[in-house]
Structure formats: C-alpha cells, structure tokens
Design an enzyme around this catalytic site. Sequence first.
Site, PDB file in Angstrom:
ATOM      1  CG  ASN A 160       7.601   8.584   1.527  1.00  9.70           C
ATOM      2  OD1 ASN A 160       7.489   9.138   2.354  1.00  9.70           O
ATOM      3  ND2 ASN A 160       8.310   7.856   0.638  1.00  9.70           N
ATOM      4  CD  GLU A 258      12.286   7.801   8.746  1.00  9.96           C
ATOM      5  OE1 GLU A 258      13.084   8.184   7.707  1.00  9.96           O
ATOM      6  OE2 GLU A 258      11.352   7.842   7.944  1.00  9.96           O
ATOM      7  CB  CYS A 292      13.153   6.648   3.897  1.00  8.27           C
ATOM      8  SG  CYS A 292      11.583   5.839   4.745  1.00  8.27           S
ATOM      9  CD  GLU A 454       8.483   9.079  13.197  1.00  6.75           C
ATOM     10  OE1 GLU A 454       7.541   8.626  12.069  1.00  6.75           O
ATOM     11  OE2 GLU A 454       8.113  10.734  13.413  1.00  6.75           O
TER      12      GLU A 454
END
Length: 474
Positions: A160, A258, A292, A454
Amino acid sequence: MTLPTLHNTDLLRTQWLIGGQWVPALTEDLFTVINPTTQATLCTLSSCGAHEANLAIDCASKALEDWKHTPARKRAELLYQWFELIHEHLDDLALLLHAEQGKPLEEAKGELLYGASFVRWYAAEAERNYGRTIPSPHSDKRFFTFQRPVGVCAAITPWNFPSAMITRKIAPALAAGCTVVLKPSEETPLSALALAYLTLEAGIPSGVFNVIGGQAEDIGLALTESPTVRKLSFTGSTRVGKRLMSQSAAHVKKLSLELGGNAAFLVFEDASLPQTITALQQAKFRSSGQSCVAANRIFIHESLYSSFPEAFAASLDSIQCGPLINQKALEKVQRLIGDAVEKGAQILLGGEVESGTLFPPTVLADCTPEMDIFHEEIFGPIAAMGSFSSEEEAVQLANGTPYGLAHYVMTQDMQRIWRLSEQLESGLLAFNTGLLSDPACPFGGVKCSGIGKEGGREGIEEYLETQYVCLGMD
Ligand code: ADP
C-alpha cells in the site's frame, strides 16, 4: 509489457539485489507485476525462495562487520546522499510507484517525499546513539551502557506504501549500523528495487541492503529460521504478523510488527465542521483507503447525524482515488458493502465498481457494530458511518475492537481532549486532523495492531541493543 518511460532507465530493475549484484533467482518460478490502473503486465520477475534468502542473509552478515564499525558520521553522510538521490529522481520513482501501485501520480510523489523524510531524519539520528553512565553506589565499581546495532535484520513490507514502508525500516536500520534483507510485496517490487539501486549509487556498500522477493512463505521461513537474522520488522496483516511472530520464537528474534488497524473517527457535537470534513477526507481516502490508519469506523454525535453524512458525501466531488490493488481487494469491499446493506446500512454515495478495480468514494450511513464493515479493515474508499449519544459510548465503541493502531477525534473541548487521551486504546491518536504521521514521531499500534515503533527516536531504538557494562575498580 507497458513499462513507464523513465528519464533514467537504470532505475527500472527486474532482478534482485544480493550482495551488491543484480541477479535472477535460480528457481524456475516467475511472477508478474500488474499495473492496477490498466491491468496490463508491467514486467515478469523470477521468484526467490529459501536459497536466495540464505544467500542474501550471508551477504548481509559479511557486510555487517565493516558497516557496524563504519563511523556513524560516515553512515550519516551516505544516508544523506541516498536522500538527495531520491529527491533527484523523484519523477521517475513516482512513475514507477504509480504504475505498480495505482495511486495518482501526485499522491505517489507525496509518498516518496514522505518516505525520503525518514531517510533524512535517520541520517541525523545516526550520530546520536548515545550510551550513558550510571552513577555507581559502590566505590569499587563503575557502570555504563553502549548502544550497539542489533545485527542482520529482515524486513517484510506491503504494497500500500511501496516506498515509504521501506524507508521507514531501512533508514533507521542502516543508521544504527545494521544490515538488511528486504522482502517487499510481490505486487510492488519495482519501487523497492529502484530505492535499492539508489543506495548503491549513494555509495552504501554492497551487501548492506539486499532485496529479494517471490515465494513469500518460503522466504519468510528462511528469514525467521536463520539464527543470523537477529531482528524482523514486518508491516502487513495481523494474520501473517502472528505467524511470523511464532516462527521468530525459535531464535528469540527482536520484533517490530505494524499490523492491521480498525481506526475510529469520532465527531463530537462541538467539532468544527469544515475542519472535520477535511480531516475525514484525508483519513479516509488517502491511497484509496488502503492504509492501516484509514478511518474505518466513523461515529457521529447524534445531534449532527441527521445532516453530517449527506454533507460529507456532497464534499467528495473533487476526491481523486486510484484503483484498488487487485481483484481480491475489490471483492472484499463488495462483500463488506453487501453485508452492511443487508443489515440496514444506506448507500449515500458510490457503492458500485466503476471499471476494473476502480471503486469510487462511497458513503454508507446507519452502520452498526453488528456489521462486518465495523470489524474488518475495509482497505477501500468506503466511509462507513454510525452514531453515538454520549462521550462514554463513543469511547466504548472506539475501544471495542482487538486492534489499537489509530483513532481520530474531532472536538474543540480541551477537557475532552485530555480525557480521551487517557481513555482511548491506540498507539496513535489524532485530534482535529486526519494526517498524523511524521518521521519525527513514533508510529505503531497496541493490542493486535502490533509491537514497536517506526519514526522518532523510538524508531532507531528498534535496531539497537543496550549493552550494560560493569567495571570493577582497584
Ligand atoms: P496484505 O493482505 O496487505 O497483502 P500480507 O500480510 O498478506 O498483507 O502481506 C504483507 C507482506 O507479507 C507482503 O510482502 C507479503 O508477501 C508478505 N507475506 C505474506 N505471507 C507471508 C508469509 N507466510 N511469510 C512471510 N511473508 C509473508
């Protein structure tokens, strides 16, 4: 094959990068990369398996010795050079990203600039991995700590954000002194390979950054079964994340995961409506909702509910969405809409595929927690809305999910902002904005949305180990 015409054709790589060499896989297997906008085949690549994964791990391991002892300032300079090259080749990189992922060209450029900003941020952080001295309570002992690179790392990334998901992992890893084997998504390997090409151009030594792809499951097994790989950073589905987590248990690897989200977007009665519409457009339609942190469940206070969904639908004329990544993604969106409508949801806008996998911005009103759409990640441009009547109910609704990545809240009430900051269960919380990510800030989820961060100082600590040293004195 309909490849984009690039100014610099060297950026188009259709072989893998192992130990600084561009090589095909030895397997007989091939896979194709499809342009989701035109459905045309972009190129065919050979599929790597366990053999190539182990070769890449060996190369990363050999490169580690020099790289971890390279002075931090030198590593920083090389990362700055990589950052400069991404900017220099922005137009070509955007063409590749647009071709393989489908997001509009301007959005692709936006992703690249955002992705590059992680390289710049971690170039600077490379020089700031301080240890500390700890005041000793004993006259015959001294205590201090070092920050040491974890070692060889594996990274597995999704389609994505084919560029930014890579720089978010590779830049801090390299800055910390680690070397990496990356497996990008087979849907979008070209952005990864172009970025890897630019690391070599920047002068980052062979073997520090390796890229392989193809047989995801076999590569995943090889990467997790290897005792040489000390850390895995994964972005993708919770299903695959859980599996990689259990595979990583054998060698007790350090993990950053993640995973999926199910973000609530809460609109309170005191929200600024123009600000809410802009924020919701951003939180919902970026990357056609294939993110997400996309607003998955939109809850509107009952006092606004009779007018807000229509007003929001009317604001979407100018929203440009790219296609969904593939047929499977389209079928999921159609299934979720079908289930919601069957259980009483109203389609206010869109709702039907336009062509290929191009799905228009869609607004669904009267959604409830009984519907699948409030439990699964939609990953499409569908704004699913329901209502709430009190702050307490809004908090319960938002937290009523096993996921905890992001939530969004629109309110002008400072007391409420403080209360909700304490009550909402998510790694990320945005008040009065729909865009929350920045390289300076720690991004990551709680609960089934993952482990680790992150971005920010926390993002490089994922690639460092603290070594405590105790020194006895005469
Ligand atoms: P999505 O549904 O968004 O594609 P996935 O979790 O399936 O999410 O994919 C994210 C990344 O994980 C991709 O690079 C994919 O190839 C990889 N992947 C999928 N299954 C496995 C596996 N069993 N082992 C290792 N990597 C995997």
